[in-house]
Write an enzyme that holds these catalytic residues in place. Structure first.
Site, short mmCIF file in Angstrom:
data_model
loop_
_atom_site.label_atom_id
_atom_site.label_comp_id
_atom_site.label_asym_id
_atom_site.label_seq_id
_atom_site.Cartn_x
_atom_site.Cartn_y
_atom_site.Cartn_z
N SER A 124 0.83 -1.21 0.00
CA SER A 124 0.00 0.00 0.00
C SER A 124 0.85 1.25 0.00
CB SER A 124 -0.94 0.00 1.20
OG SER A 124 -0.26 -0.35 2.37
N HIS A 145 -3.02 -3.31 -6.04
CA HIS A 145 -3.37 -2.81 -4.71
C HIS A 145 -4.87 -2.93 -4.46
CE1 HIS A 145 -3.58 0.76 -1.71
NE2 HIS A 145 -3.38 -0.37 -1.07
N GLU A 157 -5.98 -0.72 -7.57
CA GLU A 157 -5.03 0.18 -8.24
C GLU A 157 -3.95 -0.69 -8.88
OE1 GLU A 157 -5.27 4.14 -5.36
OE2 GLU A 157 -3.71 2.69 -4.99
P1 NAI Z 1 -1.15 -9.10 7.90
O1 NAI Z 1 -0.17 -8.80 8.96
O2 NAI Z 1 -2.56 -9.35 8.24
O3 NAI Z 1 -0.62 -10.36 7.06
C1 NAI Z 1 0.69 -10.50 6.59
C2 NAI Z 1 1.01 -11.99 6.53
O4 NAI Z 1 2.24 -12.15 5.83
C3 NAI Z 1 1.19 -12.61 7.92
O5 NAI Z 1 0.39 -13.76 8.03
C4 NAI Z 1 2.68 -12.95 7.97
O6 NAI Z 1 2.94 -14.13 8.70
C5 NAI Z 1 3.00 -13.14 6.50
N1 NAI Z 1 4.41 -12.92 6.16
C6 NAI Z 1 5.23 -11.96 6.62
N2 NAI Z 1 6.43 -12.07 6.02
C7 NAI Z 1 6.35 -13.13 5.16
C8 NAI Z 1 7.25 -13.71 4.24
N3 NAI Z 1 8.48 -13.27 4.09
N4 NAI Z 1 6.81 -14.74 3.50
C9 NAI Z 1 5.56 -15.21 3.64
N5 NAI Z 1 4.68 -14.71 4.50
C10 NAI Z 1 5.06 -13.67 5.25
O7 NAI Z 1 -1.00 -7.91 6.85
P2 NAI Z 1 -2.07 -7.38 5.81
O8 NAI Z 1 -2.87 -6.31 6.46
O9 NAI Z 1 -2.75 -8.50 5.16
O10 NAI Z 1 -1.12 -6.63 4.76
C11 NAI Z 1 -0.38 -7.34 3.79
C12 NAI Z 1 0.09 -6.38 2.72
O11 NAI Z 1 -1.07 -5.76 2.14
C13 NAI Z 1 0.98 -5.24 3.19
O12 NAI Z 1 1.89 -4.96 2.18
C14 NAI Z 1 0.00 -4.08 3.38
O13 NAI Z 1 0.61 -2.84 3.27
C15 NAI Z 1 -0.94 -4.34 2.23
N6 NAI Z 1 -2.28 -3.76 2.37
C16 NAI Z 1 -2.96 -3.82 3.56
C17 NAI Z 1 -4.23 -3.27 3.67
C18 NAI Z 1 -4.99 -3.36 4.94
O14 NAI Z 1 -6.02 -2.67 5.08
N7 NAI Z 1 -4.57 -4.16 5.89
C19 NAI Z 1 -4.88 -2.60 2.52
C20 NAI Z 1 -4.12 -2.66 1.30
C21 NAI Z 1 -2.85 -3.19 1.25
#
Ligand code: NAI
Length: 502
Positions: A124, A145, A157
């Site tokens: 993001s 995105h 996006e």
């Molecule tokens: P989250 O913390 O809920 O999930 C991330 C997951 O990735 C976790 O389960 C973690 O164990 C895993 N992880 C971390 N490093 C890893 C690796 N090297 N290999 C494999 N798995 C790994 O995070 P969330 O909220 O789902 O965000 C994920 C991405 O999406 C981020 O880049 C965030 O900026 C983006 N994003 C988040 C939004 C939101 O509202 N939460 C909206 C739009 C984008």
């Protein structure tokens, strides 16, 4: 790669968190075989169990069939090693928001998947250009995105970095459409489209609070009356003050500390104090009690206006006509001055004017200004402010006239552009900059703001209705009051106003 390269393609989603799981669900529902990988042991299993429960609840509500749920779940395969993903044609990454971790992941994947496999990142805030740096084939990496919650939010996006192959961006654009989403193209710049253009929605509210011009309840009521689903303060409480502050800080830093994006001291203090919004039980509002609805602004008790000798409606157009009709309905004899250079009411020697950005005190003594009203019928909370030299009688009468006109007047300090006008002008200004800098098209900006953050209209739709001269007037008035870079007019807007002259 053919145009239908990704149709029915096997997909790997990396990261089984809130976003990764949503993306896996949407892809599986669209018919793809999805592999789901997470570096934390047990994460994928927990995620799939959670998805099962969510989908079962939809079956109970009659929104999905049990068969569809079984099919969706059967298409998602947990894998515990990236090596198993060799056959996939698309990887969607939704892991932790750290550039080094994302880069390492794609470097690892380059050694596993085929040379034509497409890499998409759901980042993001991180530059797609920067994530691609070091890849053998940086052209295959593109931003995809999604917005939270993924199954419900339509916007995607599609973000291109400097080296992204346009054909890859188009493949992802078409795929997002096939998944029932509304994709928009964006260039990889800080905040992409939505997180950039939306900054003033929060920043202007915080600036008004910091100068004690009004309260969160009045701000929220006025913005809701303008058609926004949530006011800025209740929305920050929902997002989390810390999360919102982090995005603002990252956009500020990524723009080389351009003063236009400077974060708010007030927000920082709230974060430092643990007032994070709903999640901590307290933010702008107190959620500690069982019924935690944000307080709404209540109308002030107003005396009926005295019958004036002169009652003249100034200006032309729908709002002036509405005023005239409301006054006639209330039994007041009126005059009209359609060629006036301001819009509002003249009541004997006093004026009640639609804000043009300038504070009432700059316009005269017996003057009050009122905010931009966006809803088609006059209703709801509307900010107004009196000149510091206005008489007590006019300070009492001005809101009474606004009530006759159908509004719920909310007294605020005599701040330039009041609440709605200044916020909208700044949203339009930011969108204009984004278009000038090639971040996106005007149409993409409108779609993105309506679908990504549920705005009632897009910035360019407001611009068309309001006119570039008016928007520039509000911004110039803000700039004249505050000085500095924050309210400088986008060159794109000025050019548009000049075009209208020819
Ligand atoms: P989250 O913390 O809920 O999930 C991330 C997951 O990735 C976790 O389960 C973690 O164990 C895993 N992880 C971390 N490093 C890893 C690796 N090297 N290999 C494999 N798995 C790994 O995070 P969330 O909220 O789902 O965000 C994920 C991405 O999406 C981020 O880049 C965030 O900026 C983006 N994003 C988040 C939004 C939101 O509202 N939460 C909206 C739009 C984008």
């Amino acid at each position: 790669m053919t145009k239908d390269f990704l149709t029915d393609a096997p997909i790997l989603v990396v990261g089984a968190g809130i976003m990764g799981l949503g993306i896996a669900q949407v892809a599986a529902q669209a018919g793809h075989q999805v592999m789901l990988y997470d570096s934390r042991a047990g994460a994928v299993g927990e995620a799939c169990a959670k998805l099962g429960k969510t989908l079962d609840a939809l079956v109970v509500k009659g929104k999905l069939s049990a068969q569809a749920v079984a099919q969706t779940l059967s298409r998602i395969q947990a894998i515990d090693s990236l090596a198993a993903a060799a056959p996939v044609q698309l990887v969607v990454e939704a892991i932790v928001e750290k550039i080094d971790v994302k880069r390492d992941l794609f470097l690892q994947l380059e050694a596993i998947v085929a040379a034509d496999c497409v890499f998409a990142s759901n980042t993001s805030s991180i530059s797609i250009t920067a994530i691609a740096n070091g890849l053998a084939q940086p052209g295959r990496l593109v931003g995809m995105h999604f917005f939270n919650p993924v199954p419900l939010m339509k916007l995607v996006e599609v973000v291109s970095g400097l080296q992204t192959d346009p054909a890859v961006a188009h493949l992802i654009f078409d795929l997002a459409k096939m998944w029932g989403k509304t994709p928009v193209f964006a260039r990889s710049t800080p905040g992409f489209i939505v997180n950039r253009i939306a900054r003033p929605y929060y920043a202007e509210a915080l600036a008004l609070l910091q100068e004690q011009a009004t309260t969160p309840a009045v701000l929220d009521a006025c913005m809701r009356a303008a058609g926004f689903r949530m006011g800025p303060c209740e929305l920050m409480d929902l997002i989390g003050l810390d999360t919102n502050f982090a995005v603002t800080q990252s956009v500020f830093a990524a723009n080389f500390y351009d003063k236009r994006f400077v974060p708010s001291l007030l927000q920082r203090e709230m974060v430092d104090g643990g007032l994070l919004g709903r999640k901590s039980g307290h933010g702008f509002y107190d959620y500690s009690r069982p019924v935690a609805k944000p307080a709404t602004a209540t109308p002030e008790p107003l005396p009926p206006p005295l019958a004036p000798q002169l009652l003249r409606v100034h200006g032309s157009g729908a709002l002036a006509d509405r005023f005239a009709a409301a006054l006639v309905r209330s039994g007041s004899p009126i005059e009209r001055s359609q060629s006036s250079d301001w819009l509002g009411l003249e009541v004997d020697a006093a004026q009640l004017r639609l804000t043009d950005g300038r504070p009432a005190s700059q316009l005269g003594g017996e003057v009050a200004v009122f905010d931009l009203s966006l809803a088609s019928a006059a209703s709801g909370a509307l900010a107004w402010a009196a000149s510091v030299r206005a008489s007590p009688a006019w300070c009492a009468a001005a809101p009474a006239w606004l009530q006759v006109l159908g509004f719920m007047p909310q007294c605020v300090a005599d701040a330039p552009g009041l609440i709605v006008a200044r916020t909208l002008a700044m949203l339009i200004n930011e969108a204009a900059d984004a278009v000038q800098q090639g971040v996106c098209s005007a149409e993409a900006a409108d779609a993105a703001m309506k679908l990504g953050v549920n705005y009632p209209a897009g910035p360019f739709e407001w611009l068309a209705a309001w006119g570039s001269d008016t928007v520039i007037g509000v911004l110039d008035a803000l700039d004249a009051c505050y000085r500095g870079e924050r309210y400088r007019v986008s060159p794109w807007l000025r050019q548009r106003a000049w075009q209208a002259l020819t």
